[in-house]
Design a protein around this motif. Structure first.
Motif, PDB file in Angstrom:
ATOM      1  N   ALA A 173       0.836  -1.203   0.000  1.00 40.29           N
ATOM      2  CA  ALA A 173       0.000   0.000   0.000  1.00 40.29           C
ATOM      3  C   ALA A 173       0.865   1.245   0.000  1.00 40.29           C
ATOM      4  N   SER A 174       0.523   2.181  -0.876  1.00 40.59           N
ATOM      5  CA  SER A 174       1.288   3.425  -0.993  1.00 40.59           C
ATOM      6  C   SER A 174       0.958   4.346   0.180  1.00 40.59           C
ATOM      7  N   LEU A 175       2.001   4.759   0.903  1.00 32.50           N
ATOM      8  CA  LEU A 175       1.801   5.682   2.025  1.00 32.50           C
ATOM      9  C   LEU A 175       1.873   7.102   1.460  1.00 32.50           C
ATOM     10  N   GLY A 176       0.768   7.575   0.944  1.00 33.65           N
ATOM     11  CA  GLY A 176       0.739   8.922   0.365  1.00 33.65           C
ATOM     12  C   GLY A 176       0.716   8.907  -1.154  1.00 33.65           C
ATOM     13  N   ALA A 177       0.460  10.104  -1.723  1.00 30.24           N
ATOM     14  CA  ALA A 177       0.480  10.239  -3.187  1.00 30.24           C
ATOM     15  C   ALA A 177       1.931  10.264  -3.640  1.00 30.24           C
ATOM     16  N   GLN A 178       2.250   9.528  -4.697  1.00 25.47           N
ATOM     17  CA  GLN A 178       3.636   9.528  -5.183  1.00 25.47           C
ATOM     18  C   GLN A 178       3.683   9.064  -6.640  1.00 25.47           C
ATOM     19  N   THR A 179       4.782   9.443  -7.290  1.00 28.59           N
ATOM     20  CA  THR A 179       5.013   9.003  -8.672  1.00 28.59           C
ATOM     21  C   THR A 179       6.317   8.226  -8.701  1.00 28.59           C
ATOM     22  N   VAL A 180       6.278   7.079  -9.364  1.00 22.81           N
ATOM     23  CA  VAL A 180       7.463   6.235  -9.457  1.00 22.81           C
ATOM     24  C   VAL A 180       7.879   6.153 -10.922  1.00 22.81           C
ATOM     25  N   THR A 181       9.187   6.273 -11.163  1.00 22.54           N
ATOM     26  CA  THR A 181       9.701   6.184 -12.527  1.00 22.54           C
ATOM     27  C   THR A 181      10.414   4.854 -12.730  1.00 22.54           C
ATOM     28  N   LEU A 182      10.137   4.209 -13.863  1.00 22.49           N
ATOM     29  CA  LEU A 182      10.847   2.984 -14.229  1.00 22.49           C
ATOM     30  C   LEU A 182      11.592   3.267 -15.532  1.00 22.49           C
ATOM     31  N   ARG A 183      12.872   3.617 -15.379  1.00 17.51           N
ATOM     32  CA  ARG A 183      13.662   4.016 -16.555  1.00 17.51           C
ATOM     33  C   ARG A 183      13.714   2.916 -17.596  1.00 17.51           C
ATOM     34  N   GLY A 184      13.922   1.686 -17.134  1.00 20.55           N
ATOM     35  CA  GLY A 184      14.047   0.551 -18.040  1.00 20.55           C
ATOM     36  C   GLY A 184      12.794   0.310 -18.873  1.00 20.55           C
ATOM     37  N   LEU A 185      11.660   0.787 -18.383  1.00 24.98           N
ATOM     38  CA  LEU A 185      10.402   0.577 -19.112  1.00 24.98           C
ATOM     39  C   LEU A 185       9.909   1.869 -19.750  1.00 24.98           C
ATOM     40  N   ASP A 186      10.654   2.971 -19.502  1.00 22.36           N
ATOM     41  CA  ASP A 186      10.237   4.275 -19.985  1.00 22.36           C
ATOM     42  C   ASP A 186       8.801   4.566 -19.536  1.00 22.36           C
ATOM     43  N   LEU A 187       8.612   4.440 -18.217  1.00 26.65           N
ATOM     44  CA  LEU A 187       7.248   4.453 -17.680  1.00 26.65           C
ATOM     45  C   LEU A 187       7.202   5.231 -16.366  1.00 26.65           C
ATOM     46  N   GLU A 188       6.133   6.036 -16.205  1.00 27.16           N
ATOM     47  CA  GLU A 188       5.886   6.694 -14.916  1.00 27.16           C
ATOM     48  C   GLU A 188       4.564   6.212 -14.378  1.00 27.16           C
ATOM     49  N   ILE A 189       4.539   5.892 -13.097  1.00 23.29           N
ATOM     50  CA  ILE A 189       3.322   5.349 -12.501  1.00 23.29           C
ATOM     51  C   ILE A 189       2.934   6.194 -11.289  1.00 23.29           C
ATOM     52  N   GLY A 190       1.697   6.679 -11.274  1.00 21.86           N
ATOM     53  CA  GLY A 190       1.219   7.451 -10.135  1.00 21.86           C
ATOM     54  C   GLY A 190       0.481   6.578  -9.134  1.00 21.86           C
ATOM     55  N   PHE A 191       0.626   6.912  -7.860  1.00 21.58           N
ATOM     56  CA  PHE A 191      -0.102   6.211  -6.791  1.00 21.58           C
ATOM     57  C   PHE A 191      -0.909   7.203  -5.973  1.00 21.58           C
ATOM     58  N   GLU A 192      -2.179   6.880  -5.735  1.00 15.00           N
ATOM     59  CA  GLU A 192      -3.011   7.645  -4.804  1.00 15.00           C
ATOM     60  C   GLU A 192      -2.619   7.232  -3.383  1.00 15.00           C
ATOM     61  N   PRO A 193      -2.902   8.083  -2.402  1.00 11.00           N
ATOM     62  CA  PRO A 193      -2.652   7.666  -1.020  1.00 11.00           C
ATOM     63  C   PRO A 193      -3.456   6.392  -0.715  1.00 11.00           C
TER      64      PRO A 193
END
Ligand code: TRP
Length: 341
Positions: free
Chosen positions: A271-291
């Motif tokens: 579970a994501s503790l807070g809103a956050q964005t994670v980058t996956l360079r190898g996949l050229d992908l950004e993923i956002g998470f709601e709290p």
């Protein structure tokens, strides 16, 4: 010690049937899983080298009763189990891990026959090699052909080798450790049908299945006080960071476990503790998470006996016999391959 054993003896063969395909499927599966709503990742990726070792630590936790219950059944009944399959046998194990418990069955078989061919399959080649060399050291009558692969690639490779048709032996296939519980009902059916297709009538498949019980016992088994299971779950994010150029902040994801009564399954989430964005360079992908948004990482289904005999019947087996530990927490189910019509 180590150097004596470092050269694999000629009783050991290790195959990598899925070599090359694996890292690209990891990338594709992580992309698909993180773009899903709700987000989910396949549990097979838990078992990198560290993940496999963390799982071995889980098996030693006071809360994780499954391994001890299994050990008790094997200590008491390995001989009976092996004798339920007539004649000399070979043993195939799907998801062998450390193969510690398998020793009871190997020993039981070696009481009745001078030599034994053991065919372990595991997704971690490090575990596979370590456990195989250890077993060969202990049992001179043992020969090992090991497959480092996920179940489906290994089954395909085993089918091609026609490994069960050689030497006129019956096969006992092992699927221990509640691994069956990690499949959804449809997945377990297609998996068991696949296993059935490499067996012959009267061969056996021993399925370890955890039994339905109170959530107050189940939940701590998957959420222990020391936090080992939490580390095991979050290691998946560490693996994504390392292999796919991710920047997950592992501290910002919490291990969460619920017992889903309706489906009769334990669910593990991150579970994501807070809103956050994670980058996956190898996949050229950004993923956002709601709290509070979660990644569903694992199911562990719990069974009753009716479900197990139905599972056997649906997949070309019949449930011949069930063994329990003294507290009836866990079950070993001998499925025998029915004749194919
Ligand atoms: N096969 C094991 C089980 O279902 C796997 C497992 C144990 C697991 N603890 C876990 C998977 C925690 C994910 C999270 O019991």
């Amino acid at each position: 010690m180590r150097s004596e054993r470092s050269k694999p003896p000629d009783r050991f063969t290790l195959h990598h049937p899925a070599l090359g395909g694996d890292s690209s499927s990891f990338a594709a599966d992580v992309r698909t899983g993180l773009l899903k709503r709700p987000k989910a990742l396949p549990p097979k990726y838990f078992y990198d080298d560290l993940g496999s070792q963390l799982f071995e630590a889980i098996c030693r936790l006071p809360e994780y009763y499954l391994t001890r219950a299994e050990g008790e059944i094997l200590r008491d009944s390995a001989d009976e189990i092996v004798c339920s399959i007539k004649g000399p046998v070979r043993i195939i194990e799907l998801g062998s891990g450390s193969a510690e418990k398998t020793r009871f069955l190997i020993e039981a078989a070696l009481h009745h026959q001078p030599e034994l061919h053991y065919v372990p399959v595991d997704i971690s080649d490090v575990s596979l090699e370590r456990s195989s060399l250890e077993l060969l050291h202990i049992y001179p009558g043992l020969r090992i052909t090991a497959y480092a692969a996920d179940y489906f690639s290994a089954l395909r490779a085993l089918g091609k080798e026609r490994i069960t048709e050689r030497e006129g032996k019956r096969t006992i296939a092992l699927f221990l450790g509640s691994n069956i519980g990690n499949f959804d009902p449809e997945e377990s059916r297609s998996f068991l049908r696949e296993v059935r297709s490499m067996l012959r009538p009267d061969d056996g498949l021993l399925v370890g299945a955890d039994l339905k019980k109170a959530a107050s016992v189940l939940v701590p088994a998957y959420n222990d006080a020391l936090g080992v299971t939490a580390a095991f779950n979050r290691n998946l994010l560490v693996r994504i960071n390392r292999e796919l150029g991710g920047n997950f902040d592992v501290q910002k994801f919490e291990h969460r476990v619920i017992y889903n009564e309706e489906h009769g399954r334990i669910e593990a989430h991150l579970a994501s503790l807070g809103a956050q964005t994670v980058t996956l360079r190898g996949l050229d992908l950004e993923i956002g998470f709601e709290p509070g948004e979660t990644i569903h990482t694992e199911n562990s289904y719990k069974f009753d006996l009716d479900q197990l005999s139905e599972l056997a019947r649906d997949t070309g087996f019949s449930l011949k016999r069930t063994w329990f530990d003294s507290a009836r927490r866990f079950s070993f189910n001998l499925f025998t391959a029915a004749g194919l019509s």
